[in-house]
Design a protein around this motif. Structure first.
Motif, PDB file in Angstrom:
ATOM      1  N   LYS A  23      24.553 -45.545 -44.864  1.00  0.00           N
ATOM      2  CA  LYS A  23      24.990 -46.999 -44.506  1.00  0.00           C
ATOM      3  C   LYS A  23      25.789 -46.434 -43.379  1.00  0.00           C
ATOM      4  CE  LYS A  23      28.971 -46.356 -47.971  1.00  0.00           C
ATOM      5  NZ  LYS A  23      29.954 -45.878 -48.361  1.00  0.00           N
ATOM      6  N   PRO A  24      25.328 -48.061 -42.546  1.00  0.00           N
ATOM      7  CA  PRO A  24      25.159 -48.477 -41.273  1.00  0.00           C
ATOM      8  C   PRO A  24      26.485 -48.322 -40.083  1.00  0.00           C
ATOM      9  CG  PRO A  24      25.366 -50.771 -42.036  1.00  0.00           C
ATOM     10  CD  PRO A  24      25.290 -49.282 -42.980  1.00  0.00           C
ATOM     11  N   ILE A  25      26.122 -46.986 -38.853  1.00  0.00           N
ATOM     12  CA  ILE A  25      27.153 -46.566 -38.119  1.00  0.00           C
ATOM     13  C   ILE A  25      27.832 -48.080 -37.480  1.00  0.00           C
ATOM     14  CG2 ILE A  25      28.031 -44.876 -36.404  1.00  0.00           C
ATOM     15  CD1 ILE A  25      25.779 -42.836 -37.795  1.00  0.00           C
ATOM     16  N   PRO A  26      29.478 -48.575 -37.320  1.00  0.00           N
ATOM     17  CA  PRO A  26      29.456 -49.859 -36.268  1.00  0.00           C
ATOM     18  C   PRO A  26      29.070 -49.220 -34.905  1.00  0.00           C
ATOM     19  CG  PRO A  26      31.066 -48.577 -37.614  1.00  0.00           C
ATOM     20  CD  PRO A  26      29.808 -47.103 -37.955  1.00  0.00           C
ATOM     21  N   GLN A  27      28.384 -50.038 -34.353  1.00  0.00           N
ATOM     22  CA  GLN A  27      28.412 -49.855 -33.087  1.00  0.00           C
ATOM     23  C   GLN A  27      29.310 -49.117 -32.154  1.00  0.00           C
ATOM     24  OE1 GLN A  27      25.374 -50.476 -31.209  1.00  0.00           O
ATOM     25  NE2 GLN A  27      26.597 -49.740 -29.706  1.00  0.00           N
ATOM     26  N   ASP A  54      29.121 -46.173 -29.860  1.00  0.00           N
ATOM     27  CA  ASP A  54      29.438 -46.193 -28.519  1.00  0.00           C
ATOM     28  C   ASP A  54      30.908 -44.677 -28.184  1.00  0.00           C
ATOM     29  OD1 ASP A  54      28.298 -47.749 -27.711  1.00  0.00           O
ATOM     30  OD2 ASP A  54      29.320 -49.472 -27.818  1.00  0.00           O
ATOM     31  N   ALA A  55      31.876 -44.841 -28.484  1.00  0.00           N
ATOM     32  CA  ALA A  55      33.188 -43.355 -28.655  1.00  0.00           C
ATOM     33  C   ALA A  55      32.650 -42.411 -29.126  1.00  0.00           C
ATOM     34  CB  ALA A  55      33.981 -43.891 -30.067  1.00  0.00           C
ATOM     35  N   GLU A 111      22.180 -39.139 -28.312  1.00  0.00           N
ATOM     36  CA  GLU A 111      21.317 -41.194 -28.687  1.00  0.00           C
ATOM     37  C   GLU A 111      22.378 -40.790 -30.369  1.00  0.00           C
ATOM     38  OE1 GLU A 111      18.816 -44.340 -29.948  1.00  0.00           O
ATOM     39  OE2 GLU A 111      17.769 -42.324 -28.057  1.00  0.00           O
ATOM     40  N   SER A 112      23.255 -41.703 -30.668  1.00  0.00           N
ATOM     41  CA  SER A 112      24.190 -41.701 -31.590  1.00  0.00           C
ATOM     42  C   SER A 112      22.890 -42.689 -32.460  1.00  0.00           C
ATOM     43  CB  SER A 112      24.821 -42.740 -31.825  1.00  0.00           C
ATOM     44  OG  SER A 112      25.708 -42.148 -30.803  1.00  0.00           O
TER      45      SER A 112
END
Length: 88
Positions: free
Chosen positions: A44-48, A52-53, A34-35
């Motif tokens: 920092k937040p990791i972009p969705q 997904d990638a 799981e990411s």
């Protein structure tokens, strides 16, 4: 054209084996599972889209880039052999 006891195409076989080993090593280093929602290093937040990638991603793009720049890539297998090793 191979010489001595080597079969024809032996050099290409060695190159192919080296490439296969490098691909297998790279695949084994890919994150799995799981990411993370936040970067392990900078929080920092990791972009969705990145999560997904890249399944199992734990670092943001900036931290991953810095980590890769610092990494030293080496191969532990010398398929060519040196002249010295052949003479021993």
């Amino acid at each position: 054209m191979a010489g001595g006891w080597a079969k024809d195409g032996a050099v290409q076989d060695q190159i192919d084996a080296s490439v296969e080993d490098a691909v297998a090593m790279a695949k084994s280093n890919l994150p799995q599972g799981e990411s993370a929602e936040f970067c392990e290093l900078c929080d920092k937040p990791i972009p969705q889209a990145r999560r997904d990638a890249v399944p199992g991603v734990q670092l943001c793009i900036q931290c991953q880039s810095m980590k890769e720049k610092k990494a030293v890539f080496t191969s532990s297998i010398n398929r060519r052999g040196s002249k010295d090793s052949q003479l021993r």
